[in-house]
Design a protein around this motif. Structure first.
Motif, PDB file in Angstrom:
ATOM      1  N   PHE A 103       0.838  -1.206   0.000  1.00 36.29           N
ATOM      2  CA  PHE A 103       0.000   0.000   0.000  1.00 36.29           C
ATOM      3  C   PHE A 103       0.871   1.254   0.000  1.00 36.29           C
ATOM      4  CE2 PHE A 103      -3.401  -2.339   2.665  1.00 36.29           C
ATOM      5  CZ  PHE A 103      -3.727  -3.097   1.562  1.00 36.29           C
ATOM      6  N   GLY A 104       2.102   1.075   0.430  1.00 37.94           N
ATOM      7  CA  GLY A 104       2.950   2.251   0.671  1.00 37.94           C
ATOM      8  C   GLY A 104       3.821   2.603  -0.498  1.00 37.94           C
ATOM      9  N   MET A 105       4.986   1.993  -0.485  1.00 42.24           N
ATOM     10  CA  MET A 105       6.063   2.469  -1.342  1.00 42.24           C
ATOM     11  C   MET A 105       5.672   2.511  -2.828  1.00 42.24           C
ATOM     12  SD  MET A 105       8.008   3.351   0.765  1.00 42.24           S
ATOM     13  CE  MET A 105       7.567   3.298   2.482  1.00 42.24           C
ATOM     14  N   GLY A 106       5.381   1.327  -3.409  1.00 38.87           N
ATOM     15  CA  GLY A 106       5.159   1.241  -4.849  1.00 38.87           C
ATOM     16  C   GLY A 106       4.080   2.201  -5.328  1.00 38.87           C
ATOM     17  N   LYS A 107       2.895   2.073  -4.717  1.00 41.89           N
ATOM     18  CA  LYS A 107       1.757   2.783  -5.313  1.00 41.89           C
ATOM     19  C   LYS A 107       1.419   4.084  -4.604  1.00 41.89           C
ATOM     20  CE  LYS A 107       0.117  -1.786  -5.703  1.00 41.89           C
ATOM     21  NZ  LYS A 107      -0.587  -2.662  -4.810  1.00 41.89           N
ATOM     22  N   ASN A 108       2.088   4.328  -3.506  1.00 47.05           N
ATOM     23  CA  ASN A 108       1.814   5.558  -2.759  1.00 47.05           C
ATOM     24  C   ASN A 108       0.389   5.667  -2.237  1.00 47.05           C
ATOM     25  OD1 ASN A 108       4.060   6.919  -2.223  1.00 47.05           O
ATOM     26  ND2 ASN A 108       4.059   8.140  -4.110  1.00 47.05           N
ATOM     27  N   LEU A 109      -0.301   4.524  -2.174  1.00 46.54           N
ATOM     28  CA  LEU A 109      -1.681   4.511  -1.705  1.00 46.54           C
ATOM     29  C   LEU A 109      -1.774   5.051  -0.275  1.00 46.54           C
ATOM     30  CD1 LEU A 109      -4.478   3.539  -2.595  1.00 46.54           C
ATOM     31  CD2 LEU A 109      -3.967   1.321  -1.597  1.00 46.54           C
ATOM     32  N   MET A 110      -0.813   4.640   0.559  1.00 50.77           N
ATOM     33  CA  MET A 110      -0.846   5.082   1.959  1.00 50.77           C
ATOM     34  C   MET A 110      -0.664   6.594   2.057  1.00 50.77           C
ATOM     35  SD  MET A 110      -1.730   2.793   3.939  1.00 50.77           S
ATOM     36  CE  MET A 110      -2.255   3.823   5.221  1.00 50.77           C
ATOM     37  N   GLN A 111       0.309   7.122   1.270  1.00 45.77           N
ATOM     38  CA  GLN A 111       0.522   8.574   1.317  1.00 45.77           C
ATOM     39  C   GLN A 111      -0.758   9.316   0.912  1.00 45.77           C
ATOM     40  OE1 GLN A 111       3.882  11.470   0.787  1.00 45.77           O
ATOM     41  NE2 GLN A 111       3.532  10.932  -1.328  1.00 45.77           N
ATOM     42  N   GLU A 112      -1.431   8.816  -0.134  1.00 48.48           N
ATOM     43  CA  GLU A 112      -2.672   9.476  -0.563  1.00 48.48           C
ATOM     44  C   GLU A 112      -3.723   9.449   0.550  1.00 48.48           C
ATOM     45  OE1 GLU A 112      -4.144   7.784  -4.225  1.00 48.48           O
ATOM     46  OE2 GLU A 112      -2.142   8.049  -5.085  1.00 48.48           O
ATOM     47  N   ILE A 168       8.706  24.768   1.737  1.00 50.29           N
ATOM     48  CA  ILE A 168       7.432  24.304   1.162  1.00 50.29           C
ATOM     49  C   ILE A 168       6.588  25.460   0.605  1.00 50.29           C
ATOM     50  CG2 ILE A 168       5.288  22.979   1.619  1.00 50.29           C
ATOM     51  CD1 ILE A 168       7.738  21.267   2.091  1.00 50.29           C
ATOM     52  N   GLY A 169       6.559  26.580   1.287  1.00 49.43           N
ATOM     53  CA  GLY A 169       5.624  27.657   0.904  1.00 49.43           C
ATOM     54  C   GLY A 169       4.257  27.344   1.489  1.00 49.43           C
ATOM     55  N   SER A 170       3.231  28.084   1.032  1.00 44.84           N
ATOM     56  CA  SER A 170       1.929  27.851   1.670  1.00 44.84           C
ATOM     57  C   SER A 170       0.886  27.344   0.685  1.00 44.84           C
ATOM     58  CB  SER A 170       1.455  29.138   2.355  1.00 44.84           C
ATOM     59  OG  SER A 170       1.507  30.181   1.422  1.00 44.84           O
ATOM     60  N   ASP A 171       1.311  26.932  -0.519  1.00 42.47           N
ATOM     61  CA  ASP A 171       0.298  26.548  -1.504  1.00 42.47           C
ATOM     62  C   ASP A 171       0.247  25.045  -1.789  1.00 42.47           C
ATOM     63  OD1 ASP A 171       2.760  26.568  -2.555  1.00 42.47           O
ATOM     64  OD2 ASP A 171       2.207  27.499  -4.480  1.00 42.47           O
ATOM     65  N   ARG A 172       0.941  24.246  -0.995  1.00 43.99           N
ATOM     66  CA  ARG A 172       0.862  22.793  -1.225  1.00 43.99           C
ATOM     67  C   ARG A 172       1.139  22.037   0.072  1.00 43.99           C
ATOM     68  NH1 ARG A 172       5.662  19.917  -1.437  1.00 43.99           N
ATOM     69  NH2 ARG A 172       7.574  21.113  -1.610  1.00 43.99           N
ATOM     70  N   THR A 212       5.072  16.408   1.231  1.00 44.83           N
ATOM     71  CA  THR A 212       5.025  14.976   0.882  1.00 44.83           C
ATOM     72  C   THR A 212       6.316  14.338   1.414  1.00 44.83           C
ATOM     73  OG1 THR A 212       6.169  15.206  -1.223  1.00 44.83           O
ATOM     74  CG2 THR A 212       3.765  15.458  -1.259  1.00 44.83           C
ATOM     75  N   VAL A 213       6.381  13.004   1.351  1.00 40.57           N
ATOM     76  CA  VAL A 213       7.576  12.353   1.909  1.00 40.57           C
ATOM     77  C   VAL A 213       8.851  12.780   1.190  1.00 40.57           C
ATOM     78  CG1 VAL A 213       6.801  10.277   3.114  1.00 40.57           C
ATOM     79  CG2 VAL A 213       6.818  10.286   0.652  1.00 40.57           C
ATOM     80  N   GLU A 214       8.723  13.183  -0.067  1.00 40.35           N
ATOM     81  CA  GLU A 214       9.921  13.595  -0.825  1.00 40.35           C
ATOM     82  C   GLU A 214      10.572  14.838  -0.215  1.00 40.35           C
ATOM     83  OE1 GLU A 214       6.974  12.839  -2.671  1.00 40.35           O
ATOM     84  OE2 GLU A 214       7.832  10.813  -2.855  1.00 40.35           O
ATOM     85  N   ASP A 215       9.794  15.634   0.521  1.00 40.94           N
ATOM     86  CA  ASP A 215      10.343  16.873   1.100  1.00 40.94           C
ATOM     87  C   ASP A 215      11.205  16.612   2.335  1.00 40.94           C
ATOM     88  OD1 ASP A 215       8.971  18.664  -0.662  1.00 40.94           O
ATOM     89  OD2 ASP A 215       7.140  18.178   0.431  1.00 40.94           O
TER      90      ASP A 215
END
Ligand code: HEM
Length: 441
Positions: free
Chosen positions: A119-128, A325-329, A332-335
């Protein structure tokens, strides 16, 4: 007397004198868990023994020995105590993920990790899913503020969000829309269950099946709350099972679906003697709920509290967010790799809130020698996370909330091996990946 005060203790690491039948429970009750463990570490050293009733528990409190034992020799330290009546009563025997060991535990830990990873890494389902809950949580708090509410409970909003994530992971749906009643019903059952499990009398009799026969009323509450919880989970599972298309090749999107499909697969292969039973499914869902809800929700609530109590930390967190990050988004884990001060604040929160004051018991599966003590197989043993997190040797000025302790001379975040809120070794937290995702997002 000779047996109680000398003989039964003579080969074990030192520790406070246990009273017959109750062990050190008086001192634990008087001092509280954290103070009791810090005091006995200071007095008896990094390896010591304390007693719950007539049961000794060997506890290790220094990082090098913890790494040498629980990490390097992981399999030896991966057992769970066998004589736990309450666990057997609440999980219909030795089922689930937290208190099982041996082949059943290995198979189901691997299965649960596999499902979480898919659910996590591959498809990013968990992050969503987590980001969906973050959106709902922020909207809810904003709504309450603009409606003029004088008191806004951030903790309640976090609790619901974390509950939704766990439920979506287990059964495919959250609680944040029109079904919050279901969440509060489950929370009530879980609260009653935890109270019944934690009842000092129940704990005292936990390892003595004889007491259950003599004093069955002690377990009345426990049986009642277990039945309610089981009914709740089985209702969800039965409804879910009806919706699953077992012929479809589409990958499962929740744990229960993955479990039931795996069972079908094994049965189609003709394997009848498998461990994917209803009892195991119920017990695993119970364990994932218990281990995954309050832990994460309370950690996040503490984080909000520490930011309120430490405005200078809050200012630096804000500045980093504005800059990176700013305030418009959303984050995510990439940050994560760029948010050094925020990572440090999160790490300090997990150290400071010390969520697991008494770690879960392990059982030695064979004889070992640790620091000159020969400890026989089947002894209950643990690594005491809570004393490590407040140990001056690893965290100078441990009673101060200082994110900077996790920044190097260039202001970059680093994570020392002494920061072990999820435990270490083969039994380290199974939900660590999910908890980190929720914590960071
Ligand atoms: C901030 C959040 C969390 C903290 C601090 C935490 C901490 C821990 C600790 C200390 C242990 C025991 C390690 C040991 O036995 O030595 C543990 C075990 C466990 N945790 Fe977590 N946990 C968290 C979140 C979660 C979540 C979100 C889940 C589920 C999705 C979860 C599932 C489990 C399970 C199933 C075990 C038992 C693992 C086993 O015995 O093999 N935890 N956790």
């Amino acid at each position: 007397m000779f047996y109680s005060f000398y003989w039964k203790r003579k080969d074990l690491p030192p520790g406070p004198t246990p009273l017959p039948l109750i062990g050190n429970l008086f001192s634990i009750d008087k001092l509280g868990l954290e103070r009791f463990f810090t005091d006995i570490k200071d007095q008896y050293g990094d390896i010591h023994t304390f007693w719950f009733g007539e049961n000794p528990i060997v506890s290790i409190s220094d990082v090098p020995t913890i790494l040498e034992t629980f990490v390097k020799d992981g399999d030896t330290f991966a057992g769970r105590p066998t004589n736990m009546l309450v666990t057997d009563m609440t999980r219909h025997g030795r089922n689930g993920l937290i208190f099982t060991d041996g082949p059943l535990w290995r198979e189901h830990r691997r299965f649960a990790l596999h499902v979480l990873r898919d659910f996590g890494m591959g498809k990013n389902l968990m992050q969503e899913r987590v980001l969906d809950e973050v959106t709902i949580l922020i909207d809810e708090i904003k709504k309450q503020i603009s409606a003029g509410h004088k008191h806004v409970s951030v903790q309640d909003a976090i609790d619901l969000a974390v509950g939704s994530i766990i439920n979506a992971l287990l059964f495919g749906y959250g609680f944040s829309k029109n079904n919050t009643d279901e969440f509060y019903e489950l929370k009530t059952h879980l609260r009653d269950f935890m109270r019944a499990v934690g009842n000092p009398l129940v704990r005292f009799c936990d390892r003595n099946p004889f007491m259950f026969k003599v004093l069955p009323f002690i377990y009345r509450d426990l049986t009642r709350t277990t039945n309610k919880l089981e009914k709740f989970f089985m209702k969800q599972l039965e409804a879910h099972e009806k919706e699953i298309n077992f012929d479809s090749d589409i990958e499962p999107t929740d744990y229960a679906e993955a479990f039931l499909k795996k069972r079908k697969e094994l049965e189609v292969e003709g394997l009848k003697d498998h461990t994917f039973t209803n009892k195991q499914l119920y017990a695993a869902c119970l364990d994932l709920w218990i281990a995954g809800q309050e832990t994460t929700s309370n950690t996040l609530a503490w984080m909000v509290m520490y930011l309120m109590l430490n405005p200078e930390v809050q200012k630096k967190v804000h500045a980093e967010l504005d800059q990176v990050i700013g305030s418009d988004r959303f984050i995510t884990v990439e940050d994560k790799t760029q948010l050094h001060y925020i990572n440090a604040t999160v790490a300090e929160t997990q150290r400071f809130c010390n969520l697991v004051p008494l770690n879960v018991n392990h059982r030695l599966v064979k004889d070992v020698e640790i620091k000159g003590y020969r400890i026989p197989a089947n002894t209950t043993i643990l690594h005491q996370i809570s004393t490590v997190l407040f140990d001056e040797r690893y965290f100078p000025e441990p009673l101060k909330f200082k994110p900077e302790r996790f920044l190097d001379s260039e202001g970059k975040f680093f994570q020392p091996s002494s920061l072990m809120p999820f435990g270490v070794g083969k039994r380290a937290c199974l939900g660590e990946g999910l908890a980190r995702l929720e914590r960071d997002l």
